[in-house]
Write a protein that holds these residues in place. Sequence first.
Motif, PDB file in Angstrom:
ATOM      1  N   ILE A  33      16.589  34.091  -8.131  1.00 27.06           N
ATOM      2  CA  ILE A  33      16.698  34.262  -6.686  1.00 27.06           C
ATOM      3  C   ILE A  33      15.317  34.459  -6.081  1.00 27.06           C
ATOM      4  CG2 ILE A  33      17.103  36.755  -6.909  1.00 27.06           C
ATOM      5  CD1 ILE A  33      18.817  36.562  -4.336  1.00 27.06           C
ATOM      6  N   SER A  34      15.087  33.841  -4.934  1.00 26.89           N
ATOM      7  CA  SER A  34      13.855  34.011  -4.180  1.00 26.89           C
ATOM      8  C   SER A  34      14.231  34.254  -2.720  1.00 26.89           C
ATOM      9  CB  SER A  34      12.979  32.754  -4.301  1.00 26.89           C
ATOM     10  OG  SER A  34      11.839  32.849  -3.461  1.00 26.89           O
ATOM     11  N   VAL A  35      13.629  35.254  -2.097  1.00 23.27           N
ATOM     12  CA  VAL A  35      13.936  35.563  -0.697  1.00 23.27           C
ATOM     13  C   VAL A  35      12.652  35.629   0.113  1.00 23.27           C
ATOM     14  CG1 VAL A  35      16.025  36.847  -1.262  1.00 23.27           C
ATOM     15  CG2 VAL A  35      13.853  38.072  -1.122  1.00 23.27           C
ATOM     16  N   ARG A  36      12.781  35.404   1.393  1.00 25.30           N
ATOM     17  CA  ARG A  36      11.651  35.599   2.297  1.00 25.30           C
ATOM     18  C   ARG A  36      12.183  36.088   3.642  1.00 25.30           C
ATOM     19  NH1 ARG A  36       8.359  30.428   3.993  1.00 25.30           N
ATOM     20  NH2 ARG A  36       7.715  30.624   1.817  1.00 25.30           N
ATOM     21  N   GLY A  37      11.407  36.951   4.297  1.00 15.64           N
ATOM     22  CA  GLY A  37      11.793  37.439   5.611  1.00 15.64           C
ATOM     23  C   GLY A  37      12.661  38.680   5.611  1.00 15.64           C
ATOM     24  N   LEU A  38      12.898  39.275   4.435  1.00 12.13           N
ATOM     25  CA  LEU A  38      13.682  40.516   4.376  1.00 12.13           C
ATOM     26  C   LEU A  38      12.786  41.694   4.780  1.00 12.13           C
ATOM     27  CD1 LEU A  38      15.520  38.601   2.757  1.00 12.13           C
ATOM     28  CD2 LEU A  38      16.056  40.520   1.252  1.00 12.13           C
ATOM     29  N   ALA A  39      13.378  42.875   4.921  1.00 13.09           N
ATOM     30  CA  ALA A  39      12.608  44.071   5.253  1.00 13.09           C
ATOM     31  C   ALA A  39      11.498  44.257   4.218  1.00 13.09           C
ATOM     32  CB  ALA A  39      13.515  45.291   5.284  1.00 13.09           C
ATOM     33  N   ALA A  40      10.321  44.627   4.673  1.00 11.75           N
ATOM     34  CA  ALA A  40       9.163  44.756   3.793  1.00 11.75           C
ATOM     35  C   ALA A  40       9.220  46.010   2.930  1.00 11.75           C
ATOM     36  CB  ALA A  40       7.890  44.774   4.633  1.00 11.75           C
ATOM     37  N   ASP A  41       8.635  45.904   1.732  1.00 10.59           N
ATOM     38  CA  ASP A  41       8.476  47.051   0.827  1.00 10.59           C
ATOM     39  C   ASP A  41       9.796  47.802   0.607  1.00 10.59           C
ATOM     40  OD1 ASP A  41       5.613  46.616   0.683  1.00 10.59           O
ATOM     41  OD2 ASP A  41       5.519  47.464   2.696  1.00 10.59           O
ATOM     42  N   HIS A  42      10.839  47.054   0.368  1.00  7.45           N
ATOM     43  CA  HIS A  42      12.174  47.644   0.207  1.00  7.45           C
ATOM     44  C   HIS A  42      12.774  47.181  -1.106  1.00  7.45           C
ATOM     45  CE1 HIS A  42      15.830  49.510   2.010  1.00  7.45           C
ATOM     46  NE2 HIS A  42      16.436  48.703   1.143  1.00  7.45           N
ATOM     47  N   HIS A  43      13.408  48.101  -1.842  1.00  8.30           N
ATOM     48  CA  HIS A  43      14.067  47.740  -3.100  1.00  8.30           C
ATOM     49  C   HIS A  43      15.542  47.457  -2.824  1.00  8.30           C
ATOM     50  CE1 HIS A  43      14.151  48.081  -7.669  1.00  8.30           C
ATOM     51  NE2 HIS A  43      15.368  47.726  -7.315  1.00  8.30           N
ATOM     52  N   PHE A  44      15.948  46.227  -3.094  1.00  7.39           N
ATOM     53  CA  PHE A  44      17.329  45.801  -2.901  1.00  7.39           C
ATOM     54  C   PHE A  44      18.020  45.646  -4.253  1.00  7.39           C
ATOM     55  CE2 PHE A  44      15.128  44.164   0.853  1.00  7.39           C
ATOM     56  CZ  PHE A  44      16.007  44.458   1.887  1.00  7.39           C
ATOM     57  N   GLY A  45      19.242  46.167  -4.359  1.00  7.46           N
ATOM     58  CA  GLY A  45      20.079  45.898  -5.523  1.00  7.46           C
ATOM     59  C   GLY A  45      20.819  44.593  -5.270  1.00  7.46           C
ATOM     60  N   ILE A  46      20.833  43.703  -6.248  1.00  7.04           N
ATOM     61  CA  ILE A  46      21.436  42.382  -6.055  1.00  7.04           C
ATOM     62  C   ILE A  46      22.261  42.019  -7.288  1.00  7.04           C
ATOM     63  CG2 ILE A  46      20.981  39.944  -5.584  1.00  7.04           C
ATOM     64  CD1 ILE A  46      18.314  40.758  -4.361  1.00  7.04           C
ATOM     65  N   HIS A  47      23.497  41.552  -7.058  1.00 10.71           N
ATOM     66  CA  HIS A  47      24.396  41.243  -8.170  1.00 10.71           C
ATOM     67  C   HIS A  47      25.269  40.030  -7.861  1.00 10.71           C
ATOM     68  CE1 HIS A  47      24.182  45.705  -7.401  1.00 10.71           C
ATOM     69  NE2 HIS A  47      23.498  45.610  -8.528  1.00 10.71           N
ATOM     70  N   VAL A  48      25.789  39.410  -8.912  1.00 10.29           N
ATOM     71  CA  VAL A  48      26.790  38.352  -8.760  1.00 10.29           C
ATOM     72  C   VAL A  48      28.153  39.013  -8.585  1.00 10.29           C
ATOM     73  CG1 VAL A  48      27.988  36.458  -9.905  1.00 10.29           C
ATOM     74  CG2 VAL A  48      25.495  36.639 -10.063  1.00 10.29           C
ATOM     75  N   HIS A  49      28.919  38.535  -7.592  1.00  6.45           N
ATOM     76  CA  HIS A  49      30.244  39.080  -7.293  1.00  6.45           C
ATOM     77  C   HIS A  49      31.326  38.019  -7.508  1.00  6.45           C
ATOM     78  CE1 HIS A  49      29.489  43.090  -5.189  1.00  6.45           C
ATOM     79  NE2 HIS A  49      28.301  42.684  -5.601  1.00  6.45           N
ATOM     80  N   THR A  50      32.569  38.484  -7.522  1.00 11.66           N
ATOM     81  CA  THR A  50      33.682  37.612  -7.927  1.00 11.66           C
ATOM     82  C   THR A  50      34.274  36.749  -6.812  1.00 11.66           C
ATOM     83  OG1 THR A  50      35.294  39.384  -7.533  1.00 11.66           O
ATOM     84  CG2 THR A  50      34.364  39.198  -9.759  1.00 11.66           C
ATOM     85  N   LYS A  51      34.125  37.166  -5.561  1.00 12.36           N
ATOM     86  CA  LYS A  51      34.772  36.445  -4.465  1.00 12.36           C
ATOM     87  C   LYS A  51      33.748  35.920  -3.460  1.00 12.36           C
ATOM     88  CE  LYS A  51      39.056  39.148  -4.765  1.00 12.36           C
ATOM     89  NZ  LYS A  51      40.023  40.003  -4.026  1.00 12.36           N
ATOM     90  N   PRO A  52      34.138  34.962  -2.619  1.00 10.78           N
ATOM     91  CA  PRO A  52      33.216  34.416  -1.623  1.00 10.78           C
ATOM     92  C   PRO A  52      32.879  35.441  -0.541  1.00 10.78           C
ATOM     93  CG  PRO A  52      35.073  32.930  -2.024  1.00 10.78           C
ATOM     94  CD  PRO A  52      35.429  34.242  -2.647  1.00 10.78           C
ATOM     95  N   CYS A  53      31.814  35.176   0.187  1.00  8.94           N
ATOM     96  CA  CYS A  53      31.416  36.028   1.309  1.00  8.94           C
ATOM     97  C   CYS A  53      32.433  35.919   2.434  1.00  8.94           C
ATOM     98  CB  CYS A  53      30.054  35.595   1.840  1.00  8.94           C
ATOM     99  SG  CYS A  53      28.765  35.462   0.577  1.00  8.94           S
ATOM    100  N   GLY A  54      32.529  36.985   3.208  1.00 10.40           N
ATOM    101  CA  GLY A  54      33.433  36.986   4.360  1.00 10.40           C
ATOM    102  C   GLY A  54      32.802  37.702   5.533  1.00 10.40           C
ATOM    103  N   THR A  55      33.562  37.865   6.596  1.00 15.31           N
ATOM    104  CA  THR A  55      33.036  38.541   7.778  1.00 15.31           C
ATOM    105  C   THR A  55      32.822  40.032   7.526  1.00 15.31           C
ATOM    106  OG1 THR A  55      35.303  38.823   8.595  1.00 15.31           O
ATOM    107  CG2 THR A  55      34.067  36.894   9.376  1.00 15.31           C
ATOM    108  N   LYS A  56      33.516  40.580   6.516  1.00 15.62           N
ATOM    109  CA  LYS A  56      33.357  41.985   6.166  1.00 15.62           C
ATOM    110  C   LYS A  56      32.628  42.098   4.827  1.00 15.62           C
ATOM    111  CE  LYS A  56      37.546  43.469   8.598  1.00 15.62           C
ATOM    112  NZ  LYS A  56      38.858  44.168   8.473  1.00 15.62           N
ATOM    113  N   PRO A  57      31.783  43.130   4.671  1.00 19.21           N
ATOM    114  CA  PRO A  57      30.994  43.282   3.434  1.00 19.21           C
ATOM    115  C   PRO A  57      31.826  43.312   2.154  1.00 19.21           C
ATOM    116  CG  PRO A  57      30.158  44.749   5.144  1.00 19.21           C
ATOM    117  CD  PRO A  57      31.433  44.159   5.670  1.00 19.21           C
TER     118      PRO A  57
END
Length: 209
Positions: free
Chosen positions: A97-121
């Motif tokens: 994964i590569s990201v750009r434009g996120l909040a600076a100097d911030h540690h994000f936890g990132i994982h693979v999930h089982t279902k598609p994205c939706g309007t709710k987290p």
Amino acid sequence: MSLVKAVTAAVAMGASMAIATPAVAAPPHPFVFVHDRFQPASEAKHADAVTYDKSLVPTTASVFIAEARLSGKGMAHHEGGEGHGQYKMHKGTFVFISVRGLAADHHFGIHVHTKPCGTKPDSSGPHYQNKRDPKQPSTNPKYANPHNEVWLDITTKSNGKGWAKSWVKWNFRSGEAHSVVIHKNATATTSGKAGQAGARVACVNVPFK
């Protein structure tokens, strides 16, 4: 060069090319590439990448995700030096994964999930696990760990850029992994909190093989 280093280099090169262009041609199986700009959560039905917290993941931010899947079947050829010949391919899955434009100097936890994205987290369901924890939500380090799940934590630089990679010795079960979720905090590893990373601030649909 090790398998992981070789795949990292190839995917990283693809990432730099993808970020620089508005669209990416679909590569052949067994590779998957996704490159998109984050949209408001209300656009989840039409967008592959959505944000639930614009202060951390603004709509000006973008993401590139790649998957390389090795089935462990067949032989790969190697030429040159003392290693001339064939070797059996290892079974496993590489995710970048590569990201750009996120909040600076911030540690994000990132994982693979089982279902598609939706309007709710919470639409994206729980973490994908190679061996499922019979107790959900899973907070047992025996199951919630970077060898049984795909973890891609990133600490962004001052310009909001960052990247991470994960190699696991298994493949996703067909139709059971659908998204990558970005969380507000770093991923915890202690018993009772393992795998937890706070609020879900963004989500990316990925057609994992």
